[in-house]
Design an enzyme around this catalytic site. Structure first.
Site, PDB file in Angstrom:
ATOM      1  N   CYS A  26     -30.825  -4.515   3.277  1.00  0.00           N
ATOM      2  CA  CYS A  26     -32.131  -3.947   3.271  1.00  0.00           C
ATOM      3  C   CYS A  26     -33.155  -4.920   2.646  1.00  0.00           C
ATOM      4  O   CYS A  26     -32.641  -5.657   1.753  1.00  0.00           O
ATOM      5  CB  CYS A  26     -31.863  -2.861   2.131  1.00  0.00           C
ATOM      6  SG  CYS A  26     -30.585  -1.845   2.376  1.00  0.00           S
ATOM      7  N   ARG A  78     -29.271  -7.292  -4.906  1.00  0.00           N
ATOM      8  CA  ARG A  78     -28.487  -8.426  -4.669  1.00  0.00           C
ATOM      9  C   ARG A  78     -28.697  -9.081  -3.412  1.00  0.00           C
ATOM     10  O   ARG A  78     -27.715  -9.908  -3.140  1.00  0.00           O
ATOM     11  CB  ARG A  78     -27.081  -7.664  -4.863  1.00  0.00           C
ATOM     12  CG  ARG A  78     -26.912  -7.023  -6.132  1.00  0.00           C
ATOM     13  CD  ARG A  78     -25.319  -6.781  -6.606  1.00  0.00           C
ATOM     14  NE  ARG A  78     -25.047  -6.214  -7.837  1.00  0.00           N
ATOM     15  CZ  ARG A  78     -24.522  -4.792  -8.009  1.00  0.00           C
ATOM     16  NH1 ARG A  78     -24.287  -4.176  -6.770  1.00  0.00           N
ATOM     17  NH2 ARG A  78     -24.657  -4.278  -9.025  1.00  0.00           N
ATOM     18  N   ASP A 132     -36.144  -2.881  -8.296  1.00  0.00           N
ATOM     19  CA  ASP A 132     -35.856  -4.034  -9.012  1.00  0.00           C
ATOM     20  C   ASP A 132     -36.909  -5.114  -8.729  1.00  0.00           C
ATOM     21  O   ASP A 132     -37.341  -5.352  -7.681  1.00  0.00           O
ATOM     22  CB  ASP A 132     -34.681  -4.330  -8.922  1.00  0.00           C
ATOM     23  CG  ASP A 132     -33.653  -3.066  -9.426  1.00  0.00           C
ATOM     24  OD1 ASP A 132     -33.893  -2.744 -10.643  1.00  0.00           O
ATOM     25  OD2 ASP A 132     -32.688  -2.907  -8.894  1.00  0.00           O
TER      26      ASP A 132
HETATM   27  S1  SF4 Z   1     -26.180  -3.795  -1.322  1.00  0.00           S
HETATM   28 FE1  SF4 Z   1     -28.329  -4.313  -0.733  1.00  0.00          FE
HETATM   29  S2  SF4 Z   1     -28.250  -4.675   1.151  1.00  0.00           S
HETATM   30 FE2  SF4 Z   1     -26.275  -3.719   0.877  1.00  0.00          FE
HETATM   31  S3  SF4 Z   1     -26.670  -1.496   1.418  1.00  0.00           S
HETATM   32 FE3  SF4 Z   1     -26.992  -1.896  -1.046  1.00  0.00          FE
HETATM   33  S4  SF4 Z   1     -29.259  -2.167  -1.039  1.00  0.00           S
HETATM   34 FE4  SF4 Z   1     -28.568  -2.528   0.751  1.00  0.00          FE
END
Ligand code: SF4
Length: 351
Positions: free
Chosen positions: A109, A114, A274
């Site tokens: 995402c 993170r 965030d």
């Molecule tokens: S950890 Fe981050 S990249 Fe992975 S699904 Fe959750 S929000 Fe999306």
């Protein structure tokens, strides 16, 4: 015979699929070098390439705005590191810990909190680190709940998931296991009967918390995947991130919450986005978020109301951030309560 569609992981694969990210190619290469890309076939199919404001594209297609890091942004925006006693465990609140079994996700995402820690190249816990993580949980009797997060724990095979859950089941004081995932929506075929069985423990309650941000993510296939979990006796909750241009309107946010409830998923958290690096273009203001929450309160069933929360930067945990419907009157110590239409009413002080 045509090959099964694959997850798109490279800019050239996005272009070949007709999902050409806008902007300068050299800048996009820099974004791709810094932050992982993955768009599953289920999500790629949802994107309307002709719509420059498509809310699914906005969540997954790289944007050159990600190269702009603001001074207030941080690689560890919610402060996991200061609360990491052993690798893979975050112990921020007394009665619960996060256990990060994997740093890999099915999708990446663009707003991920993170994003500096997850990705296909990120390392998973070694067997020795896993032993240390389970030993830490076993040695802390105040830990009542373990939250599997990551990365996405449901990317693991049913066997690995079952192994991890079985080890938690052996710890007497752990009563609840919560799994945070995007998989039922972004890759619903992974919710197989074997995976559902792996999540079920006789001695512990397992909750699955689905992360989805737009009602279109709850396709027929995603709804069927959620039904497989709920029908098997695994309760589901939701979490969503408030995102500019994705779900920051009462209509879209309301439709998302209703879709969750229709799938027997209780809306749980609406997160204020965030301060992750390069994500300012996707954040709203807190004031906007409160206005949206007021609109939900006025329009939708109580079942559809999430709690709007902020993870306080620096690792101080989550707090609900309103809006507030009650205020104390200075004149006579009575309370004034706002109703769902915005009208104000007096609640008398005790006599
Ligand atoms: S950890 Fe981050 S990249 Fe992975 S699904 Fe959750 S929000 Fe999306």
């Amino acid at each position: 015979m045509n090959a099964a569609p694959k997850t798109l992981r490279q800019l050239r694969e996005l272009r070949a699929a007709g999902l050409d990210p806008a902007g300068d190619r050299a800048a996009l290469d820099q974004v791709a070098a810094r932050y992982a890309i993955a768009i599953t076939p289920a999500m790629a199919d949802l994107i309307d390439a002709a719509d420059p404001h498509d809310p699914i594209a906005r969540q997954f297609i790289p944007d050159i705005a990600e190269l702009q890091t603001r001074p207030e942004e941080s690689p560890d925006p919610i402060g996991d590191h200061p609360h990491t006693p052993v690798e893979g465990v975050v112990h921020r609140y007394p009665d619960r810990v996060l256990l990060k079994l994997t740093a890999v996700c099915a999708v990446y995402c663009r707003f991920c909190f993170r994003r500096e820690m997850v990705g296909p190249g990120a390392h998973a816990l070694s067997p020795a680190q896993l032993d240390a993580a389970f030993a830490y949980i076993a040695a802390h009797p105040e830990i009542w709940e373990v939250i599997l997060t990551g990365g996405d724990p449901l990317i693991l095979s049913p066997r690995r998931l079952r192994d991890a859950l079985s080890r938690l089941a052996e710890i007497e004081h752990v009563k609840v296991i919560r799994v945070h995932t995007r998989i039922p929506a972004v890759d619903p075929d992974r919710i197989t009967p074997e995976l559902v069985q792996a999540l079920k423990l006789e001695s512990k309650a397992t909750y699955v918390v689905l992360h989805a941000n737009h009602p279109r993510e709850l396709t027929a296939e995603a709804r069927a995947a959620c039904a497989r979990l709920v029908d098997a006796g695994v309760p589901m909750l939701s979490q969503s991130v408030l995102l500019r241009g994705v779900n920051d309107s009462p209509e879209v946010l309301g439709a998302l919450m209703r879709a969750f409830v229709e799938c027997r998923i209780k809306p749980y958290y609406l997160h204020h986005a965030d301060l992750a690096p390069g994500t300012a273009h996707l954040r709203t203001t807190i004031e906007d978020g409160q206005t949206l929450m007021r609109a939900l309160h006025g329009r939708l069933s109580g079942l559809c109301q999430p709690t709007y929360v902020l993870d306080i930067p620096g690792g101080h945990g989550k707090s609900p951030i309103g809006p507030i419907y009650l205020r104390q009157r200075e004149s006579d110590a009575a309370c004034e309560v706002e109703d769902f239409n915005g009208g104000r009413h007096c609640y008398p002080p005790p006599t």
